[in-house]
Scaffold this motif. Structure first.
Motif, PDB file in Angstrom:
ATOM      1  N   GLY A 317       0.830  -1.212   0.000  1.00  0.00           N
ATOM      2  CA  GLY A 317       0.000   0.000   0.000  1.00  0.00           C
ATOM      3  C   GLY A 317       0.863   1.261   0.000  1.00  0.00           C
ATOM      4  N   GLY A 318       0.322   2.378   0.376  1.00  0.00           N
ATOM      5  CA  GLY A 318       1.045   3.665   0.424  1.00  0.00           C
ATOM      6  C   GLY A 318       0.299   4.746  -0.330  1.00  0.00           C
ATOM      7  N   GLN A 319       0.478   5.983   0.121  1.00  0.00           N
ATOM      8  CA  GLN A 319      -0.181   7.115  -0.478  1.00  0.00           C
ATOM      9  C   GLN A 319       0.884   8.105  -0.926  1.00  0.00           C
ATOM     10  OE1 GLN A 319      -3.501   7.728  -0.907  1.00  0.00           O
ATOM     11  NE2 GLN A 319      -3.044   9.671  -1.905  1.00  0.00           N
ATOM     12  N   LEU A 320       0.882   8.508  -2.145  1.00  0.00           N
ATOM     13  CA  LEU A 320       1.842   9.465  -2.673  1.00  0.00           C
ATOM     14  C   LEU A 320       1.332  10.891  -2.485  1.00  0.00           C
ATOM     15  CD1 LEU A 320       4.471   9.891  -4.321  1.00  0.00           C
ATOM     16  CD2 LEU A 320       3.041   9.803  -6.386  1.00  0.00           C
ATOM     17  N   LEU A 321       2.173  11.765  -1.861  1.00  0.00           N
ATOM     18  CA  LEU A 321       1.788  13.160  -1.634  1.00  0.00           C
ATOM     19  C   LEU A 321       2.680  14.097  -2.459  1.00  0.00           C
ATOM     20  CD1 LEU A 321       1.444  13.124   2.287  1.00  0.00           C
ATOM     21  CD2 LEU A 321      -0.360  12.747   0.565  1.00  0.00           C
TER      22      LEU A 321
END
Length: 325
Positions: A317-321
């Protein structure tokens, strides 16, 4: 009985005179008599089933131990004997049977030329034609079946009034129906049937059933975890399948399903018919098993291995900002 004498005729000067001898007697004795029986019973005519003996016997004579007998079929002597009983070997067709009874015992194995005889009554005897039972077996191929199969047995001919089926000599069905079935069959089981015909005779046959038994479907290995759309490693044969009958041929077929119990969405994988199999990349957890397919006498039976799981793991998973936002 007849009496004889001789005349002496004297002719003198044309005058004939006679004188008689004493009388001699030629006694014609009655024969010893006798009644011919068929299988112990009086009969004028009789039809016998092909599996029954044709035994002739003679009664109603005195001192049978000092008599001799000629048994006849259609006027031809078929047995010369000192016995009051004779079983005709391999009788067939229709014929008239009778016997001569002689008042003297056999002389050197033959009828005594000095013996007097009587002719018994005659009996017309017909031997019914032998029927061949045609027992059809369905649910099996060449009498070979798979465990749990419902095997159906049908008498195609002849037509009977009763059909008695047995499985390993135990009752299976006894009645007017010419068909029966069973799922409770074991290897080398014998199914027999006795057909009662309209003439009262019976005909029978039997079949031996062969179970195409897979002793072991073998075992496979390859449980693993892969990433989404990853390539699984080979699912490998650990032990090969085996069949009880050495004549059976074992082949394989791989199957897959997204359900661990293979209750739905089962895919029989085309071309996957070797001991080992390497799946294509997967996007969801998938379960695999291998079928062992045994072919014996044209009858195919299957058994499945245990299931192996190829787990498709989710990524971390992970969220790119962008600039922290």
């Amino acid at each position: 009985t007849t009496y004889f004498r001789r005349l002496a005729l004297s002719n003198l000067n044309g005058k004939t005179c006679t004188s008689t001898t004493d009388i001699v007697e030629v006694e014609v004795k009655d024969g010893p008599g006798g009644q011919l029986l068929l299988n112990g019973s009086n009969a004028v005519s009789k039809t016998l089933c092909p599996d029954k003996n044709l035994t002739l016997s003679i009664t109603g004579i005195a001192d049978p131990a000092n008599k001799s007998f000629e048994y006849r079929r259609g006027g031809v002597v078929i047995n010369t004997s000192s016995s009051t009983i004779f079983t005709v070997p391999n009788p067939s067709g229709t014929a008239n049977y009778s016997a001569y009874v002689y008042d003297k015992p056999l002389l050197a194995g033959n009828i005594d030329p000095a013996a007097c005889r009587s002719l018994t009554n005659s009996i017309v005897i017909t031997i019914a034609d032998e029927e061949i039972v045609n027992l059809a077996v369905t649910g099996a191929i060449s009498n070979t079946y798979c465990s749990g199969d419902n095997v159906v047995f049908t008498v195609a001919s002849p037509v009977g009034t009763n059909y008695e089926f047995k499985l390993n000599n135990q009752p299976l069905q006894n009645g007017a129906s010419n068909t029966t079935s069973s799922t409770n069959i074991t290897n080398n089981a014998i199914v027999s049937v006795i057909v009662t015909l309209a003439n009262g005779c019976t005909a029978s046959t039997s079949v031996t059933l062969i179970e195409n038994t897979i002793d072991s479907p073998g075992t496979i290995t390859g449980t693993q975890s892969i990433c989404f759309n990853g390539q699984p490693t080979q699912l490998s044969n650990a032990t090969t399948a085996s069949a009880t009958n050495a004549s059976a041929t074992i082949t394989y077929q791989w199957q897959s399903s997204p359900n661990a119990d293979f209750s739905a969405n089962v895919d029989t994988i085309g071309g996957a018919d070797n001991e080992n199999y390497t799946p294509l990349p997967l996007t969801e957890t998938t379960y695999f098993r291998r079928l062992a397919i045994s072919n014996l006498n044209g009858k195919t039976c299957t058994s499945t291995t245990d299931i192996v799981e190829v787990e498709v793991k989710g990524g971390p998973g992970g969220q790119l900002l962008l600039n922290g936002s």
